[in-house]
Scaffold this motif. Structure first.
Motif, PDB file in Angstrom:
ATOM      1  N   LEU A 256       0.833  -1.154  -0.123  1.00 39.29           N
ATOM      2  CA  LEU A 256       0.034  -0.351  -0.237  1.00 39.29           C
ATOM      3  C   LEU A 256       0.929   1.437  -0.145  1.00 39.29           C
ATOM      4  O   LEU A 256       0.879   2.146  -0.378  1.00 39.29           O
ATOM      5  N   PHE A 257       1.983   1.227   0.906  1.00 41.26           N
ATOM      6  CA  PHE A 257       2.137   2.312   0.742  1.00 41.26           C
ATOM      7  C   PHE A 257       3.533   2.062  -0.732  1.00 41.26           C
ATOM      8  O   PHE A 257       3.268   3.376  -1.239  1.00 41.26           O
ATOM      9  N   ILE A 258       3.946   1.845  -1.136  1.00 41.78           N
ATOM     10  CA  ILE A 258       4.221   1.983  -2.581  1.00 41.78           C
ATOM     11  C   ILE A 258       3.724   2.536  -3.772  1.00 41.78           C
ATOM     12  O   ILE A 258       3.879   3.007  -4.714  1.00 41.78           O
ATOM     13  N   SER A 259       1.433   2.253  -3.648  1.00 44.02           N
ATOM     14  CA  SER A 259       1.264   1.832  -4.515  1.00 44.02           C
ATOM     15  C   SER A 259       0.649   3.454  -4.338  1.00 44.02           C
ATOM     16  O   SER A 259       0.133   4.745  -5.645  1.00 44.02           O
ATOM     17  N   VAL A 260       1.038   4.385  -2.711  1.00 42.06           N
ATOM     18  CA  VAL A 260      -0.133   5.374  -2.488  1.00 42.06           C
ATOM     19  C   VAL A 260       0.932   6.178  -3.007  1.00 42.06           C
ATOM     20  O   VAL A 260       0.774   7.282  -3.500  1.00 42.06           O
ATOM     21  N   GLN A 261       2.151   5.807  -2.843  1.00 44.92           N
ATOM     22  CA  GLN A 261       3.061   7.141  -3.105  1.00 44.92           C
ATOM     23  C   GLN A 261       3.264   7.074  -4.677  1.00 44.92           C
ATOM     24  O   GLN A 261       4.125   8.296  -4.642  1.00 44.92           O
ATOM     25  N   LEU A 262       3.277   6.031  -5.708  1.00 39.18           N
ATOM     26  CA  LEU A 262       2.960   6.471  -7.140  1.00 39.18           C
ATOM     27  C   LEU A 262       2.153   7.423  -7.390  1.00 39.18           C
ATOM     28  O   LEU A 262       2.344   7.622  -8.070  1.00 39.18           O
ATOM     29  N   ALA A 263       1.065   6.874  -6.543  1.00 36.32           N
ATOM     30  CA  ALA A 263      -0.402   7.475  -7.238  1.00 36.32           C
ATOM     31  C   ALA A 263      -0.261   9.217  -6.074  1.00 36.32           C
ATOM     32  O   ALA A 263      -0.379  10.290  -7.315  1.00 36.32           O
ATOM     33  N   LEU A 264       0.635   9.369  -5.438  1.00 36.53           N
ATOM     34  CA  LEU A 264       0.603  10.651  -4.737  1.00 36.53           C
ATOM     35  C   LEU A 264       1.349  11.668  -5.743  1.00 36.53           C
ATOM     36  O   LEU A 264       0.998  12.979  -6.526  1.00 36.53           O
TER      37      LEU A 264
END
Length: 445
Positions: A256-264
């Motif tokens: 989740l951290f990686i997915s959210v960081q890429l989306a941000l």
């Protein structure tokens, strides 16, 4: 998600603005045919509104797709055996017997032998509360950490193994910050990283799911987060996925951290737009504030230098090592004559400051006192004059009364030329005295 999947996701997020623009142009080309009106020109408010809608739609759809992939963290041995992570030893033994009857190689054939051996080895490991404690937190790899013999060793080794993820993530965030990709969302990036690390520690240091062997309880976990014997993983993730172990929740947090960081990185301008540029007045105000700050800093340095010089003067004769009295003070004791002279000067300065501060208030008090004294003296003089006049009039009245009394006592009456008698002689003192008193009263106010 593997490294290739992460790289593909990063490319998609970077190309999403271009994909949105191309898709929007294609849609606008069909406006005359579908809607019967011309498409808005690029850069117009309507174009920007359409672009924002399409970008949010495409970005949101792809973000949901990445989240669905992140939620897939595999299965654990408890799920294979169809028991809860906090099942006791009897439930574990019964579940393995049922699993063996269904998936034994004699029943499923040689193709299921490797899977059966894996589950059998896990069951043998679960007979040891220490191995089960390690598996719940760090996954199947922890079953092969033969150098760890206590819960604290497993926790220490597992946390050190997880540091690589946070080190790499911190380096990437710092690199993005220093390369110029600064935005208000940068704060939320670091906050998300800290939250992930804290939540992982909570999951790793949570109490054990099964009773430990005598004398081998995890003291750190039980002391920090819950009482011994409490159910493991009593968190929001455990409420959503009660049959998952702690290591699966940790994997979910990382993905989740990686997915959210890429989306941000792509949604930052849509969610938190950058601050508008400053106008001329604001820029001038900021420049003036900076100048004032620099001036204040210069005054501070100058004041420190003077104070340092004054303090060093009290330390006796100066030396070349501290000239011009801005370095470290020598170890010699303070000179008594210098201290006495400085104390006298300071007393004079303090006394002079107090006199200057009190001069205005003291002068006003003296002027008010003089004015009150003058008014009091004038009132007393007026009262004395009035008393003297009243005494003089009273004396005149007494003289007149005495004259009348003497006149009547003599028994005579003043005869006018026509032979008539009057009660008092012409020009009687009584009428003259009364008129005089009335006149003086009006003159004295």
């Amino acid at each position: 998600m593997s490294i290739i999947q992460y790289g593909f996701s990063l490319v998609v997020w970077r190309l999403l603005p271009s994909i949105t623009t191309y898709t929007l142009r294609t849609i606008h080309l069909t406006f005359p045919t579908l809607l019967g009106r011309t498409s808005p020109p690029e850069g117009s408010p309507e174009w920007e509104r359409h672009y924002s809608w399409l970008f949010n739609t495409l970005g949101g759809a792809y973000f949901l797709f990445t989240l669905s992939d992140a939620l897939d963290v595999g299965t654990n041995y408890y799920q294979v055996l169809k028991i809860a992570p906090d099942a006791d030893e009897q439930a574990l033994k019964l579940a393995f017997r049922q699993f063996a009857r269904r998936f034994h190689p004699d029943r499923v054939g040689p193709q299921g032998e490797s899977f059966f051996i894996e589950i059998r080895d896990a069951y043998e490991a679960f007979k040891s509360p220490l191995k089960r404690f390690a598996y719940d937190r760090f996954g199947p790899d922890a079953l092969h950490w033969s150098h760890c013999t206590t819960p604290s060793q497993f926790i220490h080794y597992g946390i050190m193994s997880s540091l690589g993820f946070y080190v790499v993530s911190s380096i990437v965030l710092v690199a993005c910050t220093f390369l110029g990709h600064t935005h208000p969302v940068t704060y939320w990036r670091y906050l998300h990283l800290v939250f992930t690390a804290i939540y992982e520690l909570v999951l790793v240091l949570s109490p054990v799911s099964a009773p430990m062997a005598p004398g081998t309880r995890p003291q750190l976990a039980a002391t920090l987060f819950a009482a011994p014997g409490a159910r493991s993983h009593t968190s929001a993730l455990a409420l959503a996925w009660p049959h998952r172990a702690a290591f699966q929740h940790v994997r979910l947090l990382h993905k989740l951290f990686i997915s959210v960081q890429l989306a941000l990185g792509s949604f930052a301008h849509a969610v938190l737009p950058a601050a508008p540029p400053l106008d001329g007045a604001q820029s001038a105000m900021i420049a003036r504030a900076r100048e004032l700050g620099e001036a204040a800093e210069a005054v501070k340095r100058e004041t420190d230098a003077h104070v340092n010089t004054l303090l060093h003067t009290m330390r006796g004769a100066r030396s070349d090592a501290t000239f011009p009295f801005t370095g470290a003070a020598p170890d010699a004791p303070p000179a008594d004559d210098a201290v006495a002279a400085l104390a006298a000067e300071l007393e004079d300065v303090v006394l002079d400051a107090r006199l200057r501060a009190e001069s205005v208030r003291l002068g006003s008090v003296v002027e008010q006192s003089v004015a009150r004294a003058r008014r009091r003296h004038a009132r007393q003089a007026k009262e004395r004059a009035l008393a003297e006049e009243v005494a003089r009039v009273a004396a005149a009245e007494r003289e007149r009364a005495a004259a009348e009394r003497d006149y009547w006592t003599a028994g005579g009456a003043y005869q006018h030329g026509n032979g008539s008698a009057r009660g008092s002689p012409v020009g009687s003192p009584r009428r003259g005295v009364v008129g005089y008193i009335r006149g003086r009263s009006r003159s004295l106010g």
